[in-house]
Design a protein around this motif. Structure first.
Motif, mmCIF file in Angstrom:
data_model
loop_
_atom_site.group_PDB
_atom_site.id
_atom_site.type_symbol
_atom_site.label_atom_id
_atom_site.label_comp_id
_atom_site.label_asym_id
_atom_site.label_seq_id
_atom_site.Cartn_x
_atom_site.Cartn_y
_atom_site.Cartn_z
ATOM 1 N N THR A 134 31.602 91.331 51.485
ATOM 2 C CA THR A 134 32.062 90.388 52.242
ATOM 3 C C THR A 134 31.475 89.007 52.304
ATOM 4 N N GLU A 135 31.852 88.341 53.109
ATOM 5 C CA GLU A 135 31.373 87.051 53.164
ATOM 6 C C GLU A 135 29.924 86.566 53.790
ATOM 7 N N LYS A 136 29.331 87.987 54.160
ATOM 8 C CA LYS A 136 27.893 87.694 54.666
ATOM 9 C C LYS A 136 26.887 88.060 53.540
ATOM 10 N N THR A 137 27.205 87.907 52.561
ATOM 11 C CA THR A 137 26.106 87.743 51.457
ATOM 12 C C THR A 137 25.433 86.517 51.268
ATOM 13 N N ALA A 138 24.325 86.537 50.733
ATOM 14 C CA ALA A 138 23.299 85.433 50.666
ATOM 15 C C ALA A 138 24.356 84.387 49.748
ATOM 16 N N ILE A 139 24.760 84.986 48.609
ATOM 17 C CA ILE A 139 25.215 83.987 47.516
ATOM 18 C C ILE A 139 26.559 83.366 48.013
ATOM 19 N N ALA A 140 27.300 84.046 49.050
ATOM 20 C CA ALA A 140 28.344 83.258 49.660
ATOM 21 C C ALA A 140 27.777 81.993 50.465
ATOM 22 N N LYS A 141 26.787 82.405 51.341
ATOM 23 C CA LYS A 141 26.104 81.135 52.046
ATOM 24 C C LYS A 141 25.332 80.105 51.354
ATOM 25 N N ARG A 142 24.496 80.680 50.448
ATOM 26 C CA ARG A 142 23.650 79.756 49.641
ATOM 27 C C ARG A 142 23.838 80.014 48.245
ATOM 28 N N ASN A 143 24.889 79.300 47.609
ATOM 29 C CA ASN A 143 25.408 79.595 46.279
ATOM 30 C C ASN A 143 24.353 78.677 45.539
ATOM 31 N N TYR A 144 22.995 79.051 45.515
ATOM 32 C CA TYR A 144 22.180 78.458 44.567
ATOM 33 C C TYR A 144 20.866 79.197 44.293
ATOM 34 N N ALA A 145 20.181 79.065 43.098
ATOM 35 C CA ALA A 145 18.800 79.800 43.043
ATOM 36 C C ALA A 145 17.762 79.784 44.154
ATOM 37 N N PRO A 146 16.964 80.747 44.570
ATOM 38 C CA PRO A 146 15.985 80.708 45.261
ATOM 39 C C PRO A 146 15.039 80.053 44.909
ATOM 40 N N GLY A 147 14.129 79.326 45.858
ATOM 41 C CA GLY A 147 12.874 78.801 45.641
ATOM 42 C C GLY A 147 13.324 77.279 45.823
ATOM 43 N N GLN A 148 12.114 76.469 45.833
ATOM 44 C CA GLN A 148 12.179 74.916 46.326
ATOM 45 C C GLN A 148 12.909 74.040 45.475
ATOM 46 N N HIS A 149 13.144 74.346 44.293
ATOM 47 C CA HIS A 149 13.911 73.988 43.155
ATOM 48 C C HIS A 149 15.257 74.659 42.908
ATOM 49 N N GLY A 150 15.556 75.445 43.955
ATOM 50 C CA GLY A 150 16.861 76.245 43.347
ATOM 51 C C GLY A 150 18.324 75.322 43.563
ATOM 52 N N LYS A 151 18.147 74.154 44.228
ATOM 53 C CA LYS A 151 19.453 73.293 44.126
ATOM 54 C C LYS A 151 19.360 72.464 43.111
ATOM 55 N N ASN A 152 18.388 72.161 42.296
ATOM 56 C CA ASN A 152 18.349 71.518 41.081
ATOM 57 C C ASN A 152 19.486 71.709 40.203
ATOM 58 N N ASN A 153 20.448 71.142 39.592
ATOM 59 C CA ASN A 153 21.548 71.423 38.760
ATOM 60 C C ASN A 153 20.966 71.213 37.495
ATOM 61 N N LYS A 154 19.937 71.788 36.958
ATOM 62 C CA LYS A 154 19.202 71.511 35.395
ATOM 63 C C LYS A 154 20.104 71.978 34.477
ATOM 64 N N LYS A 155 20.415 71.564 33.639
ATOM 65 C CA LYS A 155 21.286 72.026 32.316
ATOM 66 C C LYS A 155 20.372 72.916 31.788
ATOM 67 N N MET A 156 20.903 74.015 31.450
ATOM 68 C CA MET A 156 20.195 75.060 30.707
ATOM 69 C C MET A 156 20.434 74.794 29.301
ATOM 70 N N THR A 157 19.352 75.372 28.454
ATOM 71 C CA THR A 157 19.506 75.476 27.222
ATOM 72 C C THR A 157 20.312 76.750 26.505
ATOM 73 N N GLN A 158 20.592 76.950 25.184
ATOM 74 C CA GLN A 158 21.311 77.993 25.034
ATOM 75 C C GLN A 158 20.343 79.201 25.089
ATOM 76 N N TYR A 159 19.207 79.098 24.920
ATOM 77 C CA TYR A 159 18.473 80.335 25.047
ATOM 78 C C TYR A 159 18.355 80.581 26.731
ATOM 79 N N GLY A 160 18.493 79.531 27.695
ATOM 80 C CA GLY A 160 18.366 79.823 28.738
ATOM 81 C C GLY A 160 19.676 80.477 29.212
ATOM 82 N N ILE A 161 20.735 80.277 28.752
ATOM 83 C CA ILE A 161 22.013 80.802 29.073
ATOM 84 C C ILE A 161 21.964 82.402 28.586
#
Length: 209
Positions: free
Chosen positions: A28-55
């Motif tokens: 359903t649309e009640k899931t947290a990922i639907a409401k807050r589509n970013y990682a948890p934590g204070q830096h969750g909204k930062n769109n930092k590019k991941m390394t190949q290892y990170g991916i």
């Protein structure tokens, strides 16, 4: 064995897509990922590019979390898959999909794998007529999974079967008779049979370093 017991929605947010860990609510649309589509934590909204290892790491972590498998066991599964003839990615998925907790979930007898594990540990299932209470038990082609007669009216079974009916979920490698509360693991699935939400090649490359 240690298990993650925190908020399940947080895991989906960390991976950036819905892992469908919470049963009916996950669809359903009640899931947290639907409401807050970013990682948890204070830096969750930062769109930092991941390394190949990170991916690669995120692919592994996502698959582990979907199937509820810890690192040590997951690595053993990978090493076993890597030793098999044929495709490592397909062998790994076959190992994960042949686990009893996953089969119980896929047959529609539980709303998610976590609930399936609890039910199995409490002795609600028979394999070929014998009680099995090990969630990681691996099924082989022809094995019959059956809910014990005295367990067929419990709420978890009812909720699982109702959700499976809503989703019209019927994996082609399983033959389920809901009227008799049983199903047959007919064969190992192929990669083409499965909807794999992560890049399995990332996992192979990560463990091959």
């Amino acid at each position: 064995m240690a298990r993650y017991r925190g908020p399940l929605d947080k895991l989906s947010r960390r991976e950036g897509f819905n892992l469908y860990l919470k049963g009916e609510r996950s669809y359903t649309e009640k899931t947290a990922i639907a409401k807050r589509n970013y990682a948890p934590g204070q830096h969750g909204k930062n769109n930092k590019k991941m390394t190949q290892y990170g991916i690669q790491l995120r692919s592994k972590q996502a698959l582990k979390r979907i199937y509820g498998v810890l690192e040590k066991q997951f690595r053993k599964y990978f090493e076993e898959a890597d030793r098999k003839a044929g495709k490592t990615d397909e062998a790994l998925m076959q190992i994960l999909e042949s686990r009893l907790d996953t089969v119980v979930f896929q047959m529609g007898f539980a709303v998610n794998r976590r609930t399936a594990r609890q039910m199995i540990r409490h002795g609600h299932f028979l394999i070929n007529g014998k009680r099995v209470d090990i969630p990681s038990y691996r099924l082989r082609a022809g094995d019959i999974v059956e809910i014990k007669e005295g367990s067929r009216t419990i709420q978890q079974v009812k909720e699982g079967m109702e959700l499976a009916e809503k989703l019209n979920k019927s994996p082609v490698w399983l033959d389920v008779n809901k009227d008799q509360f049983k199903g047959t693991f007919t064969r190992l699935p192929s990669l083409e049979d499965m909807d794999v939400p992560v890049n399995l090649q990332d996992i192979i490359e990560l463990y091959s370093k």
